[in-house]
Scaffold this motif. Structure first.
Motif, PDB file in Angstrom:
ATOM      1  N   UNK A   1       0.039 -10.623   1.902  1.00  0.00           N
ATOM      2  CA  UNK A   1       0.177 -10.454   0.153  1.00  0.00           C
ATOM      3  C   UNK A   1      -0.753  -9.303   0.205  1.00  0.00           C
ATOM      4  N   UNK A   2      -0.914  -8.142   0.628  1.00  0.00           N
ATOM      5  CA  UNK A   2      -1.544  -7.170   0.179  1.00  0.00           C
ATOM      6  C   UNK A   2      -1.048  -6.107  -0.775  1.00  0.00           C
ATOM      7  N   UNK A   3      -2.047  -5.674  -1.442  1.00  0.00           N
ATOM      8  CA  UNK A   3      -1.669  -4.987  -3.473  1.00  0.00           C
ATOM      9  C   UNK A   3      -1.644  -3.667  -2.947  1.00  0.00           C
ATOM     10  N   UNK A   4      -0.050  -3.596  -1.930  1.00  0.00           N
ATOM     11  CA  UNK A   4      -0.047  -1.750  -1.104  1.00  0.00           C
ATOM     12  C   UNK A   4       0.608  -1.460  -2.265  1.00  0.00           C
ATOM     13  N   UNK A   5       0.304   0.109  -2.340  1.00  0.00           N
ATOM     14  CA  UNK A   5       1.410   1.081  -3.544  1.00  0.00           C
ATOM     15  C   UNK A   5       0.696   2.852  -2.963  1.00  0.00           C
ATOM     16  N   UNK A   6       2.055   2.865  -2.402  1.00  0.00           N
ATOM     17  CA  UNK A   6       2.582   4.231  -1.541  1.00  0.00           C
ATOM     18  C   UNK A   6       2.884   5.585  -2.776  1.00  0.00           C
ATOM     19  N   UNK A   7       2.243   6.412  -3.171  1.00  0.00           N
ATOM     20  CA  UNK A   7       2.314   7.772  -3.650  1.00  0.00           C
ATOM     21  C   UNK A   7       2.905   9.468  -3.057  1.00  0.00           C
ATOM     22  N   UNK A   8       3.568   9.253  -3.530  1.00  0.00           N
ATOM     23  CA  UNK A   8       4.763  10.379  -2.492  1.00  0.00           C
ATOM     24  C   UNK A   8       4.448  11.918  -3.632  1.00  0.00           C
ATOM     25  N   UNK A   9       3.645  11.955  -3.031  1.00  0.00           N
ATOM     26  CA  UNK A   9       3.282  13.266  -3.715  1.00  0.00           C
ATOM     27  C   UNK A   9       3.963  14.395  -3.726  1.00  0.00           C
TER      28      UNK A   9
ATOM     29  N   UNK B   1      -4.100   1.782  -1.588  1.00  0.00           N
ATOM     30  CA  UNK B   1      -3.416   2.916  -2.229  1.00  0.00           C
ATOM     31  C   UNK B   1      -3.673   3.893  -1.398  1.00  0.00           C
ATOM     32  N   UNK B   2      -2.254   4.413  -1.632  1.00  0.00           N
ATOM     33  CA  UNK B   2      -1.923   5.215   0.172  1.00  0.00           C
ATOM     34  C   UNK B   2      -1.002   5.873   0.031  1.00  0.00           C
ATOM     35  N   UNK B   3      -1.475   7.944   0.191  1.00  0.00           N
ATOM     36  CA  UNK B   3      -0.935   9.148  -0.500  1.00  0.00           C
ATOM     37  C   UNK B   3       0.470   8.852   0.777  1.00  0.00           C
ATOM     38  N   UNK B   4       1.568   9.045   0.373  1.00  0.00           N
ATOM     39  CA  UNK B   4       2.966   9.292   1.269  1.00  0.00           C
ATOM     40  C   UNK B   4       2.972  10.536   0.810  1.00  0.00           C
ATOM     41  N   UNK B   5       4.551  10.854   0.800  1.00  0.00           N
ATOM     42  CA  UNK B   5       4.748  12.833   0.550  1.00  0.00           C
ATOM     43  C   UNK B   5       6.633  12.372   0.273  1.00  0.00           C
ATOM     44  N   UNK B   6       6.288  13.710  -0.255  1.00  0.00           N
ATOM     45  CA  UNK B   6       7.853  14.113  -1.118  1.00  0.00           C
ATOM     46  C   UNK B   6       8.717  14.200   0.262  1.00  0.00           C
ATOM     47  N   UNK B   7       8.422  13.981   1.398  1.00  0.00           N
ATOM     48  CA  UNK B   7       9.328  14.938   2.728  1.00  0.00           C
ATOM     49  C   UNK B   7       9.432  13.889   3.090  1.00  0.00           C
TER      50      UNK B   7
END
Length: 344
Positions: free
Chosen positions: A184-192, A137-143
């Motif tokens: 096959x990694x379970x990646x999820x990006x979070x657009x803060x 799980x990783x931090x993305x951005x509203x940018x």
């Protein structure tokens, strides 16, 4: 019972090892504290470029002696692959928060920002893959929405990127999608969307607007608003961000993997409204406080004019149910700000 409430019940009997990168920073320290206080094990990694030892100390003091035994800290830079590999040993879930934040910082020095935000990101993703860790799980951005005029923002439609920082975060999302398809990694990006709350740093040239304004008002300093003050944002309290990270870290919904999600409340407040709210809260908490007029100056390069999230994707895919809007969040945050920033 919400999906998050169900998860907290599971935490009582299920213990995982979570890697929180950037755990000496604002969001990372809050994630580490919440996990440790709910029977989880945490490995933290930070190089203290924007984080602080006192945040780690505070986390361990808050969770107590017994829970603190479940914490391991590695001081190191994610731009160094060996640091990433070491951090991933015996880890079940990665919550990747480490980054050099700030649009203006990336405009001033794109190379240094890229080292952390792209090279560091790829290092962490690769180290996790090599260690056999599936969930990332990783931090993305509203940018990443750039100049798209559409409101509210939906994940599938973005505009032209307006800063190096936005390009870096979009690159993260592209890499995460590739690692999902290739390995096959379970990646999820979070657009803060404009996160605020306890432990947010008020100092430095790139401080976020809420702690910066609170600090200036407490110190009796001038407060500056970029542009006409009608720029709007979806201000998101830290507790909502914690919830979304943990739901993303544990969801069984395979349709969520390789996707990016808005993390916000679906609200929209102008900078003028935000400034009025901060003044109101400070006035309610400090008898001697006097409201101060803001000083308006030029718009800031790279800034999106309006930002407001559609959060239905996060709700539908992982059961996200934000608990705090800006008003509830500010009520909680203001006491921390007063106690920890400037003079009472």
């Amino acid at each position: 019972m919400t999906a998050f409430e169900q998860l907290l019940e599971r935490f009582k009997t299920e213990q995982k090892m979570w890697l929180v990168t950037g755990n000496a920073g604002f969001i990372g320290s809050n994630l580490a504290e919440f996990l440790l206080s709910h029977n989880q094990k945490v490995v933290g990694v930070d190089n203290f470029s924007t984080g602080y030892q006192h945040n780690i100390d505070d986390v361990l003091a808050q969770v107590g002696e017994e829970a603190a035994k479940n914490f391991t800290f590695i001081e190191g830079d994610i731009a160094d692959f060996d640091t990433c590999a070491k951090a991933c040993e015996s880890v079940d879930i990665v919550l990747h928060q480490a980054a050099l934040g700030s649009v203006p910082r990336s405009i001033d020095d794109p190379v240094t920002s890229n080292r952390s935000n792209v090279t560091g990101f790829l290092n962490m993703l690769t180290a996790a893959k090599d260690a056999g860790i599936k969930r990332f799980v990783y931090a993305s951005s509203s940018s990443v929405y750039g100049d798209s005029p559409e409101l509210p923002k939906v994940e599938e439609r973005t505009g032209n990127l307006l800063s190096p920082y936005a390009a870096m975060k979009m690159t993260n999302e592209l890499y995460a999608g590739v690692f999902k398809r290739t390995y096959e990694m379970e990646t999820l990006g979070l657009r803060y969307f404009n996160v605020f709350g306890r432990r947010q740093d008020p100092n430095g040239a790139y401080a976020a607007v809420i702690p910066k304004w609170v600090g200036s008002l407490l110190e009796g300093e001038d407060v500056y608003i970029n542009g006409d003050g009608e720029t709007s944002r979806d201000f998101t309290y830290i507790d909502n961000v914690i919830q979304m990270n943990l739901l993303a870290g544990t969801t069984d919904n395979i349709e969520a993997f390789g996707e990016a999600f808005n993390v916000a409340v679906g609200g929209r407040n102008t900078l003028n409204e935000l400034y009025a709210l901060i003044n109101k809260e400070l006035n309610a908490h400090i008898d001697s406080f006097t409201k101060k007029e803001a000083i308006y100056r030029d718009f800031r390069a790279g800034d999106i004019r309006h930002s407001n999230a559609n959060i239905s994707k996060a709700q539908n895919f992982v059961g996200y149910a934000p608990t705090h809007d800006i008003y509830q969040g500010m009520e909680e945050a203001i006491e921390w700000y007063i106690e920890n920033i400037g003079k009472k």
